[in-house]
Design a protein around this motif. Structure first.
Motif, PDB file in Angstrom:
ATOM      1  N   VAL A  49      12.915  20.855  33.228  1.00 51.20           N
ATOM      2  CA  VAL A  49      11.683  20.932  33.858  1.00 51.20           C
ATOM      3  C   VAL A  49      11.269  20.159  34.639  1.00 51.20           C
ATOM      4  O   VAL A  49      10.627  20.233  35.549  1.00 51.20           O
ATOM      5  CB  VAL A  49      10.870  21.650  32.492  1.00 51.20           C
ATOM      6  CG1 VAL A  49       9.357  22.181  33.368  1.00 51.20           C
ATOM      7  CG2 VAL A  49      11.506  23.067  32.158  1.00 51.20           C
ATOM      8  N   PHE A  71      15.336  20.684  27.556  1.00 46.04           N
ATOM      9  CA  PHE A  71      14.795  21.610  28.450  1.00 46.04           C
ATOM     10  C   PHE A  71      13.717  20.731  29.290  1.00 46.04           C
ATOM     11  O   PHE A  71      13.281  21.122  30.499  1.00 46.04           O
ATOM     12  CB  PHE A  71      14.486  22.909  27.940  1.00 46.04           C
ATOM     13  CG  PHE A  71      15.745  23.584  27.593  1.00 46.04           C
ATOM     14  CD1 PHE A  71      16.769  23.740  28.158  1.00 46.04           C
ATOM     15  CD2 PHE A  71      15.755  24.192  26.374  1.00 46.04           C
ATOM     16  CE1 PHE A  71      17.735  24.600  27.994  1.00 46.04           C
ATOM     17  CE2 PHE A  71      16.885  25.216  26.109  1.00 46.04           C
ATOM     18  CZ  PHE A  71      17.859  25.246  26.867  1.00 46.04           C
ATOM     19  N   MET A 126       7.198  33.933  31.082  1.00 42.88           N
ATOM     20  CA  MET A 126       8.153  33.927  29.465  1.00 42.88           C
ATOM     21  C   MET A 126       6.903  34.156  28.467  1.00 42.88           C
ATOM     22  O   MET A 126       7.114  34.616  27.182  1.00 42.88           O
ATOM     23  CB  MET A 126       8.921  32.533  29.417  1.00 42.88           C
ATOM     24  CG  MET A 126       9.885  32.685  28.305  1.00 42.88           C
ATOM     25  SD  MET A 126      10.970  34.148  28.233  1.00 42.88           S
ATOM     26  CE  MET A 126      11.938  33.554  26.906  1.00 42.88           C
ATOM     27  N   LEU A 171       7.233  36.862  25.586  1.00 48.31           N
ATOM     28  CA  LEU A 171       7.277  36.691  24.298  1.00 48.31           C
ATOM     29  C   LEU A 171       6.139  37.069  23.437  1.00 48.31           C
ATOM     30  O   LEU A 171       6.189  37.852  22.204  1.00 48.31           O
ATOM     31  CB  LEU A 171       7.040  35.086  23.832  1.00 48.31           C
ATOM     32  CG  LEU A 171       8.382  34.311  24.335  1.00 48.31           C
ATOM     33  CD1 LEU A 171       8.186  32.716  24.397  1.00 48.31           C
ATOM     34  CD2 LEU A 171       9.624  34.648  23.366  1.00 48.31           C
ATOM     35  N   LEU A 216      14.396  29.377  35.310  1.00 48.81           N
ATOM     36  CA  LEU A 216      15.045  29.533  33.773  1.00 48.81           C
ATOM     37  C   LEU A 216      14.652  28.629  32.972  1.00 48.81           C
ATOM     38  O   LEU A 216      14.404  28.762  32.090  1.00 48.81           O
ATOM     39  CB  LEU A 216      16.756  29.536  34.414  1.00 48.81           C
ATOM     40  CG  LEU A 216      17.636  29.483  33.241  1.00 48.81           C
ATOM     41  CD1 LEU A 216      17.556  30.626  32.199  1.00 48.81           C
ATOM     42  CD2 LEU A 216      19.012  29.209  33.668  1.00 48.81           C
ATOM     43  N   PHE A 217      14.848  27.253  33.572  1.00 46.76           N
ATOM     44  CA  PHE A 217      14.155  26.193  32.630  1.00 46.76           C
ATOM     45  C   PHE A 217      12.788  26.394  32.122  1.00 46.76           C
ATOM     46  O   PHE A 217      12.770  25.941  31.202  1.00 46.76           O
ATOM     47  CB  PHE A 217      14.766  24.912  33.530  1.00 46.76           C
ATOM     48  CG  PHE A 217      15.879  24.495  33.806  1.00 46.76           C
ATOM     49  CD1 PHE A 217      17.042  25.272  33.054  1.00 46.76           C
ATOM     50  CD2 PHE A 217      16.253  23.905  34.979  1.00 46.76           C
ATOM     51  CE1 PHE A 217      18.318  24.840  33.242  1.00 46.76           C
ATOM     52  CE2 PHE A 217      17.909  23.624  35.164  1.00 46.76           C
ATOM     53  CZ  PHE A 217      18.534  24.097  34.454  1.00 46.76           C
ATOM     54  N   GLY A 218      11.936  26.642  32.887  1.00 40.97           N
ATOM     55  CA  GLY A 218      10.546  26.941  32.583  1.00 40.97           C
ATOM     56  C   GLY A 218      10.481  27.833  31.289  1.00 40.97           C
ATOM     57  O   GLY A 218       9.882  27.677  30.583  1.00 40.97           O
ATOM     58  N   ALA A 219      11.203  28.952  31.714  1.00 39.33           N
ATOM     59  CA  ALA A 219      11.154  29.895  30.602  1.00 39.33           C
ATOM     60  C   ALA A 219      11.937  29.510  29.321  1.00 39.33           C
ATOM     61  O   ALA A 219      11.272  29.888  28.040  1.00 39.33           O
ATOM     62  CB  ALA A 219      12.131  31.177  31.303  1.00 39.33           C
ATOM     63  N   LEU A 220      12.955  28.654  29.481  1.00 40.12           N
ATOM     64  CA  LEU A 220      13.475  28.316  28.093  1.00 40.12           C
ATOM     65  C   LEU A 220      12.747  27.263  27.603  1.00 40.12           C
ATOM     66  O   LEU A 220      12.625  27.215  26.384  1.00 40.12           O
ATOM     67  CB  LEU A 220      15.024  27.671  28.668  1.00 40.12           C
ATOM     68  CG  LEU A 220      16.112  28.508  28.933  1.00 40.12           C
ATOM     69  CD1 LEU A 220      17.219  27.724  29.560  1.00 40.12           C
ATOM     70  CD2 LEU A 220      16.527  29.026  27.804  1.00 40.12           C
ATOM     71  N   LEU A 221      12.220  26.374  28.222  1.00 44.40           N
ATOM     72  CA  LEU A 221      11.067  25.512  27.402  1.00 44.40           C
ATOM     73  C   LEU A 221       9.952  26.273  26.890  1.00 44.40           C
ATOM     74  O   LEU A 221       9.635  25.815  25.603  1.00 44.40           O
ATOM     75  CB  LEU A 221      10.551  24.492  28.738  1.00 44.40           C
ATOM     76  CG  LEU A 221       9.865  23.375  28.070  1.00 44.40           C
ATOM     77  CD1 LEU A 221      10.448  22.466  26.844  1.00 44.40           C
ATOM     78  CD2 LEU A 221       9.129  22.420  28.942  1.00 44.40           C
ATOM     79  N   MET A 222       9.591  27.324  27.552  1.00 40.35           N
ATOM     80  CA  MET A 222       8.597  28.186  26.724  1.00 40.35           C
ATOM     81  C   MET A 222       9.321  28.756  25.569  1.00 40.35           C
ATOM     82  O   MET A 222       8.256  28.643  24.414  1.00 40.35           O
ATOM     83  CB  MET A 222       7.949  29.140  27.913  1.00 40.35           C
ATOM     84  CG  MET A 222       6.816  30.153  27.241  1.00 40.35           C
ATOM     85  SD  MET A 222       5.401  29.022  26.611  1.00 40.35           S
ATOM     86  CE  MET A 222       4.599  28.632  28.119  1.00 40.35           C
ATOM     87  N   GLN A 223      10.257  29.349  25.743  1.00 37.90           N
ATOM     88  CA  GLN A 223      10.920  30.064  24.493  1.00 37.90           C
ATOM     89  C   GLN A 223      10.974  28.955  23.374  1.00 37.90           C
ATOM     90  O   GLN A 223      10.791  29.476  22.073  1.00 37.90           O
ATOM     91  CB  GLN A 223      12.357  30.585  25.076  1.00 37.90           C
ATOM     92  CG  GLN A 223      13.137  30.905  23.873  1.00 37.90           C
ATOM     93  CD  GLN A 223      13.018  32.107  23.467  1.00 37.90           C
ATOM     94  OE1 GLN A 223      12.946  33.414  24.249  1.00 37.90           O
ATOM     95  NE2 GLN A 223      12.769  32.568  21.894  1.00 37.90           N
ATOM     96  N   PHE A 224      11.337  27.932  23.675  1.00 35.76           N
ATOM     97  CA  PHE A 224      11.657  27.135  22.432  1.00 35.76           C
ATOM     98  C   PHE A 224      10.296  26.252  21.963  1.00 35.76           C
ATOM     99  O   PHE A 224      10.181  25.640  20.875  1.00 35.76           O
ATOM    100  CB  PHE A 224      12.772  25.939  22.790  1.00 35.76           C
ATOM    101  CG  PHE A 224      14.154  26.811  22.670  1.00 35.76           C
ATOM    102  CD1 PHE A 224      14.904  26.871  21.393  1.00 35.76           C
ATOM    103  CD2 PHE A 224      14.622  27.407  23.767  1.00 35.76           C
ATOM    104  CE1 PHE A 224      15.871  27.490  21.351  1.00 35.76           C
ATOM    105  CE2 PHE A 224      15.819  27.983  23.764  1.00 35.76           C
ATOM    106  CZ  PHE A 224      16.567  28.377  22.658  1.00 35.76           C
ATOM    107  N   GLY A 242       7.790  30.659  35.768  1.00 35.35           N
ATOM    108  CA  GLY A 242       8.912  31.033  34.642  1.00 35.35           C
ATOM    109  C   GLY A 242       8.313  30.700  33.120  1.00 35.35           C
ATOM    110  O   GLY A 242       8.337  31.530  32.368  1.00 35.35           O
ATOM    111  N   ALA A 243       7.769  29.565  33.178  1.00 37.00           N
ATOM    112  CA  ALA A 243       7.169  29.520  31.873  1.00 37.00           C
ATOM    113  C   ALA A 243       6.097  30.423  31.462  1.00 37.00           C
ATOM    114  O   ALA A 243       6.117  31.126  30.136  1.00 37.00           O
ATOM    115  CB  ALA A 243       6.587  28.017  31.708  1.00 37.00           C
ATOM    116  N   ALA A 245       9.203  26.849  38.201  1.00 38.52           N
ATOM    117  CA  ALA A 245       9.500  26.448  36.655  1.00 38.52           C
ATOM    118  C   ALA A 245       8.002  26.755  35.984  1.00 38.52           C
ATOM    119  O   ALA A 245       8.066  27.385  34.837  1.00 38.52           O
ATOM    120  CB  ALA A 245       9.404  24.771  36.778  1.00 38.52           C
ATOM    121  N   MET A 251      12.835  35.110  34.312  1.00 39.80           N
ATOM    122  CA  MET A 251      13.694  34.242  35.504  1.00 39.80           C
ATOM    123  C   MET A 251      13.656  34.849  36.794  1.00 39.80           C
ATOM    124  O   MET A 251      13.426  34.330  37.928  1.00 39.80           O
ATOM    125  CB  MET A 251      14.922  33.871  34.876  1.00 39.80           C
ATOM    126  CG  MET A 251      16.152  33.662  35.617  1.00 39.80           C
ATOM    127  SD  MET A 251      17.703  33.374  34.429  1.00 39.80           S
ATOM    128  CE  MET A 251      18.513  34.864  34.264  1.00 39.80           C
TER     129      MET A 251
END
Lengths: 239, 242
Positions: B176, B172, B206, B210, A162-170, B202-203, B199, B228
């Motif tokens: 991470v 974040f 994502m 995106l 989740l944190f990895g994905a969120l860091l990518m999102q932002f 996930g990135a 992590a 996720m």
């Protein structure tokens, strides 16, 4: 009345009042189970040993009581702070939900709309959190403990994902800054494990508060210093 | 009466339902007030609904993680207290440690020794006493911090946005970072952990989501959830990381 006036003069004062009142009520309500144990079941703690337990607990967590509200404030805002610290689970639920709610409607964090949307997103996350826990506790450990270990083991990877994905999102909107912050945090964690901060007194929770609070404030300082009008940035200096 | 019978008794359920009820009340109250304010400033209701939906989707995964954390509390301090503690001021990491600190004082090791009524009381009191610091400080410093923030931004929405944006990424990045860098003396110091794999995956997922969903709002809602969950499953299945 314009938007900003309404927000600042109508909405915020009301929310501050509710936030403080409910915060105080929450602290008192947290003691109800203690009182029931004491009065109904005559199950008292050993009063002489409770201060020692409290002191050990504060040595472990006490620094976080101050560092977390300060560290998260710029992310949560005042209304979010009231809600997040009373309901807990901040990093793993409140912050992700509030910021994803903003992303979904393109509301800018820090704007009036952004704060309102974050509050709504956070409230939803509280309701879902409590509902899932309630269903879980009613189903009971009997059913939950029947989950195969592969499932419970995999759940341990959900938050880092989740944190990895969120860091990518932002971060994707501000790549250099995000990469710089991540590099800073990685170096900081390495230094912490190497014992570079062994002189800081509350050792136990150091890795819980130092990276987040320093990353947030270094990041803000960096942005304020480098962005006059046109956003043009370079990676922050790493220590 | 046996300690676990006390811990799972009706009076304890009632006692714990009150603080949980307060949390629910706060969530509804704040949500209503924020929606009212959205109305008052002419913010479209479809967007509010969209935000609610998005937050709900984001909530599912983390809720399950918290639920699995409650498992261990159910066994040690009983259903009602575990349920309350993770709804109010709780965090999975904090609760078991605090409970353990409490019981240790009366010679009961959590999860190993049988719970006694005294140890149960020690656990509950310690969890509560050690957690209210967060609420007290947060509650009474929020308006002060708002004033400081206001001074720094000079009331400019643009600078506010800059600060919040910088803070979110910083936040974040530190989350991470904590999963990328894992240290264990027994494994010979720093090691490449499964958490780091999760992590990174996930990135990466994502990033793909995106790109794929750039023109598709309906899909974009599910980006985070898909990233996720699939990163979690891949991490569990792939033979990389320790």
């Amino acid at each position: 009345m314009n938007k900003k006036e309404y927000y600042e003069n109508e909405y915020m004062p009301k929310m501050h009042r509710y936030g403080k009142l409910i915060g105080v009520l929450g602290v008192l309500a947290a003691f109800i189970p203690c009182i029931v144990l004491l009065v109904v079941f005559k199950a008292a703690p050993e009063w002489g040993k409770l201060p020692a337990a409290f002191l050990t607990g504060s040595a472990t967590f006490g620094f976080l009581w101050f560092m977390e509200p300060i560290g998260y404030f710029n992310v949560l805002g005042p209304v979010g702070t009231y809600m997040a610290f009373l309901s807990g689970n901040i990093s793993n639920m409140r912050v992700p939900c509030a910021s994803m709610a903003q992303v979904s409607v393109d509301a800018e964090p820090g704007s009036e709309e952004g704060s309102l949307i974050a509050t709504i997103g956070m409230a939803v996350s509280v309701l879902i959190n409590v509902s899932v826990l309630t269903v879980g506790v009613i189903l009971g450990s009997v059913i939950l403990s029947k989950l195969p270990p592969s499932v419970t083991g995999a759940l341990g990877y959900l938050l880092p994902a989740l944190f990895g994905a969120l860091l990518m999102q932002f971060g994707i909107k501000d790549v250099k800054y995000a990469v710089g912050m991540l590099a800073y945090c990685v170096i900081l964690y390495v230094l912490i494990f190497k014992g570079a901060f062994a002189w800081v007194p509350p050792q136990i929770s150091l890795s819980n508060w130092l990276p987040i609070i320093s990353a947030v404030f270094l990041g803000i300082a960096f942005k304020l210093l480098t962005n006059k009008d046109k956003p043009k940035e370079e990676a922050p200096k790493e220590e | 009466m046996d300690a676990m019978q006390i811990a799972n008794s009706i009076p304890m359920w009632v006692a714990c339902a009150i603080p949980v009820g307060l949390i629910i009340f706060q969530a509804f109250l704040f949500m209503n007030k924020a929606r009212q304010a959205c109305n008052a400033i002419g913010y479209p209701d479809e967007k509010v609904k969209q935000a609610i939906k998005s937050s709900a989707i984001t909530s599912i995964g983390p809720s399950l993680v918290i639920l699995s954390g409650m498992l261990s509390l159910l066994i040690t301090v009983g259903g009602p207290v575990g349920w309350m503690r993770l709804s109010l001021i709780g965090s999975v990491m904090f609760e078991s440690i605090a409970a353990g600190i409490g019981t240790q004082q009366v010679g009961v090791t959590l999860g190993t020794d049988p719970m006694t009524p005294t140890a149960l009381a020690m656990a509950v009191w310690t969890m509560v006493l050690c957690s209210i610091g967060w609420v007290i400080f947060a509650t009474f410093s929020a308006s002060r911090m708002e004033k400081i923030q206001h001074k720094i931004t000079g009331g400019s929405t643009k600078r506010m946005a800059m600060i919040s944006g910088a803070a979110i990424i910083g936040c974040f990045a530190s989350f991470v970072g904590s999963h990328l860098v894992k240290f264990n003396a027994e494994l010979g110091g720093f090691y490449f952990s499964k958490n780091a794999v999760a992590a990174i995956l996930g990135a990466l997922i994502m990033f793909v989501m995106l790109k794929v969903s750039a023109k598709n709002k309906k899909l974009a809602e599910w980006n985070l959830f898909i990233a996720m969950i699939s990163a979690m499953i891949l991490t569990a299945v792939l033979p990389i990381g320790k």
